[in-house]
Design an enzyme around this catalytic site. Structure first.
Site, short mmCIF file in Angstrom:
data_model
loop_
_atom_site.label_atom_id
_atom_site.label_comp_id
_atom_site.label_asym_id
_atom_site.label_seq_id
_atom_site.Cartn_x
_atom_site.Cartn_y
_atom_site.Cartn_z
N SER A 90 -7.71 -4.24 -31.95
CA SER A 90 -7.13 -5.57 -32.18
C SER A 90 -5.74 -5.66 -31.58
O SER A 90 -4.92 -4.75 -31.70
CB SER A 90 -7.05 -5.85 -33.68
OG SER A 90 -6.44 -7.09 -33.90
N ASP A 91 -5.49 -6.79 -30.93
CA ASP A 91 -4.14 -7.14 -30.56
C ASP A 91 -3.37 -7.43 -31.85
O ASP A 91 -3.96 -7.78 -32.87
CB ASP A 91 -4.16 -8.37 -29.65
CG ASP A 91 -2.79 -8.77 -29.15
OD1 ASP A 91 -2.03 -7.86 -28.80
OD2 ASP A 91 -2.49 -9.97 -29.13
N LYS A 92 -2.04 -7.28 -31.82
CA LYS A 92 -1.25 -7.52 -33.03
C LYS A 92 -0.81 -8.97 -33.15
O LYS A 92 -1.15 -9.67 -34.10
CB LYS A 92 -0.01 -6.61 -33.05
CG LYS A 92 0.90 -6.85 -34.27
CD LYS A 92 2.13 -6.00 -34.21
CE LYS A 92 3.11 -6.47 -33.14
NZ LYS A 92 3.69 -7.80 -33.44
N THR A 110 -10.29 -7.55 -29.88
CA THR A 110 -9.81 -8.88 -30.22
C THR A 110 -8.49 -9.14 -29.51
O THR A 110 -7.73 -8.21 -29.24
CB THR A 110 -9.59 -9.04 -31.74
OG1 THR A 110 -8.40 -8.35 -32.11
CG2 THR A 110 -10.75 -8.47 -32.52
#
Length: 899
Positions: A332-334, A635
């Site tokens: 996941s991107d932050k 993501t």
């Protein structure tokens, strides 16, 4: 003109004078003649586009399936032998599959078009010493471009003049805050987010203005480099598609070998004619091929898409539905994915006190607490002065629009406005009581903003906010209640280190009572005698629902990894709140760049947080995880995420705040930008896979039973009980009608407490083979027994064959109930009535079979005949034997091998 067109140099590490000289860019800009000449050399400043496949090509592409090749070949030879009805039914079965596949085909390759849409359509340039507005596509290296607040940067620029320039580069770098720009060169190996001397194509100017020399256009820009990455990435097959393709190949080989051996046995051993034996071989091929499998699989996946849409997950590529159920790692991107992308004050430190701030995001909901109790602002003049300074020394605005709170301006300043609103302070009232007289805007060289105000008693105050070390250097005192004491520099440094250690960004607030020299605020007015008011800790907080979703993923055996362009300390702090990478180190993009593929494959097994990651790093991380045997979901919401989104087994884009490039490269978009939606989508994906397995184990025994009927006829030397057309009637009409009901099976209760299925788990386990064999043999025995019984009783061949068809159809009807639970008994109220679609399709299949048995056109088309009540009861008895035999087997298996 530059001697080496479009050489990719570290422009950020050159002085602006050297960059301008290298690109032959004078202060007055290029001449129109020179610009036109360079346009011929470098081409237009727009991404290359690839021609999409035509509808005709996509339609014919659906025929590329081994099982369909077999059926088409069998149809051709059958037609050559004059059996037009059988050939027509074979071709009709092929056409049904092709049409369904064509209509349901998902993913459109539009990522490059989306990136083109991000580029500025026009640009302000200096040519012939005058400002002109031209198409951004006409920019060339060496052009001098003017950018200002609100502009989208039209090409990669080396800045030559800049004033208070801040650029939102989050779509490229993942950095939450706007990047502050300056003219000084930076290190050649600086990461993209640290190149303060550059402004990159596709990013947005938040404040200030600048002039830059174009150093790269089109595919040579950073965003163009990402375009090249995307166009060079092939989408991977999903696990199910790989297994189905492998199964189809193996099945085709077995069917061809078996049909050839049967043909040879019949001709050489039994003495059948070539024509007669070939029709028997065609019947065997038709019976063994699960014709409805591709079509019904597509329908089941499409129904899964509809269910996911109700959970706000929009599927763009059909097989991704099933792949979600087998995901072992979510990368996941932050920023904007796990976090809100809304800067929030979480901590305030004054002299001797530390306060916590509740509430997240831009909504002014929450409170300031001391030791867990809400504060009384009137009794804390020091804190009130700090909050007032944060709201007045501020050029942004907090606005309510579109049913939500938004910040117009700098996100950090917005966080200070929200902080004041949480304790009931109103900016409009403060501005009336303390009107602004003048200000010094924030500049990266100064690292502070200052403003001058007149209070209600007529006194003049200078307020300042900025980097802690810079503001502390201006201070001599610190606020202590109503008074001021001498500055304790060691205390403030300890507090700054403590706040930074929590992953929060720091901002200092100070004021002094002073009259600006000459009536206007100048740099000399802010050089000393300030009173230090407070340190403020700010962070882009995690979504509350993301914390729960990450925990759900862990419970389901799915590892969650954070891959972000942000700083390592910030990433670790957010990870700790989310339960990602707790107690483990974070690896930076610079460290990834030094690793070979073998080292990276080892690191991704151990580390869960990767910071300062570029698009290439994200892509390498996804590939390393896949090489380790993982099924990876990625993501993201930025342009920088697009290559990894396309490469991942499942790319998941944010639908609201995500860029078009990210959405178009992804397989799935979250309509609510909620990471928690992924957990719901995984649940649905697992349910889809369970239902596919149930469907396959429902359909294949029908084919197995039919094939065994043909083999039994050949081995025992009696007339073929089923014709090819009758086989296809069973497979395409009754079996397919019944099988659709399994697409509506609800998820089983324990589905999210079991681990993901191993990526290398075969589609057909030993249990599958056993159940397939058992059901096939029972169907064959029932059909052959009743067929021979009617022939021996003197009935016509048409009646006997109709008995065989009826037996298999009724066996399918009752076996549908058996298939609702693979290992648990169905003899419960929920088991029988829990899926109303199953009951409806059972009734529909019986109704269709009544048409087959009693409608005269079916008699001439398929060779059917009417049956008596006694004959119906005989076929029903054979079906009930199958039903209770399977339920008994389930109970026995549970005793031998309990769950």
């Amino acid at each position: 003109m530059p001697s080496e067109p479009h050489v990719e140099r570290p422009w950020h590490s050159l002085s602006f004078e050297a960059a301008a000289d290298a690109l032959a860019s004078p202060e007055s800009g290029l001449s129109i003649t020179e610009a036109d000449a360079r346009l011929q050399v470098y081409g237009r400043n727009e991404p290359a586009t690839s021609k999409p496949r035509s509808a005709l090509l996509r339609f014919f592409g659906q025929f590329h399936n081994l099982l369909l090749y077999l059926m088409m070949g069998a149809g051709l030879v059958t037609a050559f032998l004059g059996e037009w009805v059988d050939a027509g039914v074979l071709w009709a079965a092929v056409l049904v599959n092709v049409v369904i596949g064509f209509v349901q085909e998902g993913k459109a390759e539009n990522a490059l078009s989306a990136i083109r849409g991000m580029l500025a359509p026009h640009a302000t340039v200096i040519r012939n010493g005058q400002r002109q507005i031209i198409e951004a596509a006409c920019l060339v290296p060496g052009d001098r471009v003017v950018i200002a607040s609100g502009d989208r940067v039209p090409a990669d620029l080396r800045l030559v003049h800049a004033r208070e320039l801040r650029v939102d580069e989050s779509s490229l770098t993942g950095e939450s805050l706007p990047s502050e720009k300056a003219l000084d060169p930076v290190d050649a190996d600086a990461m993209l987010g640290d190149r303060s001397s550059m402004a990159y194509s596709g990013t947005l100017v938040v404040s200030g203005q600048a002039v830059g020399v174009v150093v790269a256009t089109a595919l040579k820009t950073e965003i163009g480099r990402i375009t090249r990455l995307i166009s060079g990435i092939e989408s991977v097959d999903t696990p199910l598609m790989r297994k189905i393709n492998d199964f189809s190949f193996r099945l085709a080989v077995v069917i061809l070998a078996f049909a050839s051996a049967t043909f040879a046995f019949g001709v050489l051993v039994r003495g059948y004619s070539l024509d007669e034996m070939f029709l028997m071989a065609v019947a065997l091929v038709a019976s063994a091929i699960p014709e409805g499998l591709p079509a019904i699989m597509t329908v089941i996946l499409a129904l899964g898409v509809q269910r996911m849409a109700r959970h706000r997950a929009i599927i763009r590529r059909l097989p991704a539905v099933e792949t979600l159920g087998s995901v072992t790692v979510i990368c996941s991107d932050k920023t904007g994915t796990l976090t809100r992308n809304e800067m929030t004050v979480q901590r305030i430190v004054t002299a001797g006190r530390s306060y916590e701030v509740t509430g997240v995001g831009y909504a002014p909901e929450g409170r300031v607490q001391y030791n867990g109790e809400p504060i009384e602002l009137g009794a804390l003049p020091c804190l009130r002065a700090a909050l007032r300074a944060g709201m007045l020394c501020n050029d942004s605005a907090l606005e309510w629009r579109d049913e939500n709170w938004h910040v117009a301006g700098d996100p950090t300043e917005g966080a200070l406005l929200v902080l004041g609103a949480k304790v009931g302070m109103k900016r409009e009232e403060l501005e009336r009581e303390w009107p602004r007289l003048d200000s010094i805007p924030f500049e990266s060289e100064n690292r502070y903003m200052a403003s001058c105000h007149r209070d209600d008693s007529g006194s003049s105050w200078v307020l300042v906010k900025g980097a802690p070390e810079r503001v502390l250097s201006m201070c001599r005192w610190q606020a202590d209640g109503d008074t001021a004491s001498e500055l304790d520099i060691d205390y403030w440094r300890r507090m700054a280190n403590d706040i930074a250690g929590r992953g929060l960004r720091l901002l200092a607030l100070a004021h002094k009572k002073a009259e600006p020299q000459g009536g206007l605020l100048s740099a000399a007015d802010v050089e000393g005698d300030f009173v230090m008011l407070a340190l403020v800790g700010i962070i882009d907080p995690p979504r509350e629902e993301a914390v729960t979703a990450v925990a759900q993923c862990h419970a389901a055996g799915i590892r969650v990894k954070m891959i972000t362009g942000d700083h390592a300390d910030t990433a670790r702090a957010i990870g700790a709140q989310l339960g990602i990478g707790v107690g483990k180190p974070a690896v930076t993009g610079a460290e990834i760049a030094l690793m070979n593929d073998t080292e990276l494959a080892r690191i991704v097994k151990e580390v869960d947080i990767f910071a300062r990651a570029s698009p290439e790093h994200k892509l390498r991380l996804v590939q390393a995880l896949q090489n380790n045997g993982n099924i990876v979901a990625m993501t993201g919401d930025g342009v920088n995420d697009a290559p990894a989104l396309k490469r991942a087994d499942v790319g998941v884009a944010m639908g609201l705040k995500g860029t078009d490039a990210a959405r178009e490269a992804a397989d799935m978009a979250l309509a609510d930008d909620n990471f928690a939606t992924i957990a719901a989508a995984v649940r649905e994906g697992r349910a889809v896979y369970d239902n596919l397995r149930k469907f396959i184990l429902f359909m294949l025994p029908t084919n197995g039973g039919e094939a065994l009927v043909v083999v039994a006829a050949l081995l025992l030397g009696f007339t073929l009980p089923l014709t090819p057309a009758q086989v296809l009637w069973i497979n395409m009409v009754t079996a397919s009608t019944l099988g659709i009901a399994l697409a509506f099976e609800p998820a089983e209760a324990h589905i999210m407490t079991r681990g993901p299925r191993p990526p290398d788990e075969p589609l057909f386990t030993a249990f599958f083979v056993w159940r397939l064999t058992m059901v096939s043999v029972l169907m064959m025995l029932g059909a052959v027994t009743l067929f021979l019984y009617k022939l021996n009783a003197g009935a016509g061949l048409e009646v006997a064959r109709t008995m065989a068809v009826n037996t298999i159809v009724l066996c399918e009807v009752v076996y549908l109930l058996n298939s609702r639970r693979l290992r648990e008994t169905i003899l419960t109220r929920e088991g029988v009535f829990g899926n109303p679609y199953a009951l409806l399709t059972m009734m529909a299949a019986v109704a269709i079979q009544l048409v087959y048995v009693y409608w005269s056109p079916m008699h001439s088309l398929f060779g059917a005949a009417a049956l008596t009540t006694e004959e119906w009861l005989l076929t029903l008895g054979a079906a009930l034997i199958l039903f209770f035999a399977i339920e008994a087997e389930k109970l026995l298996m549970q005793r031998i091998r309990p769950r």
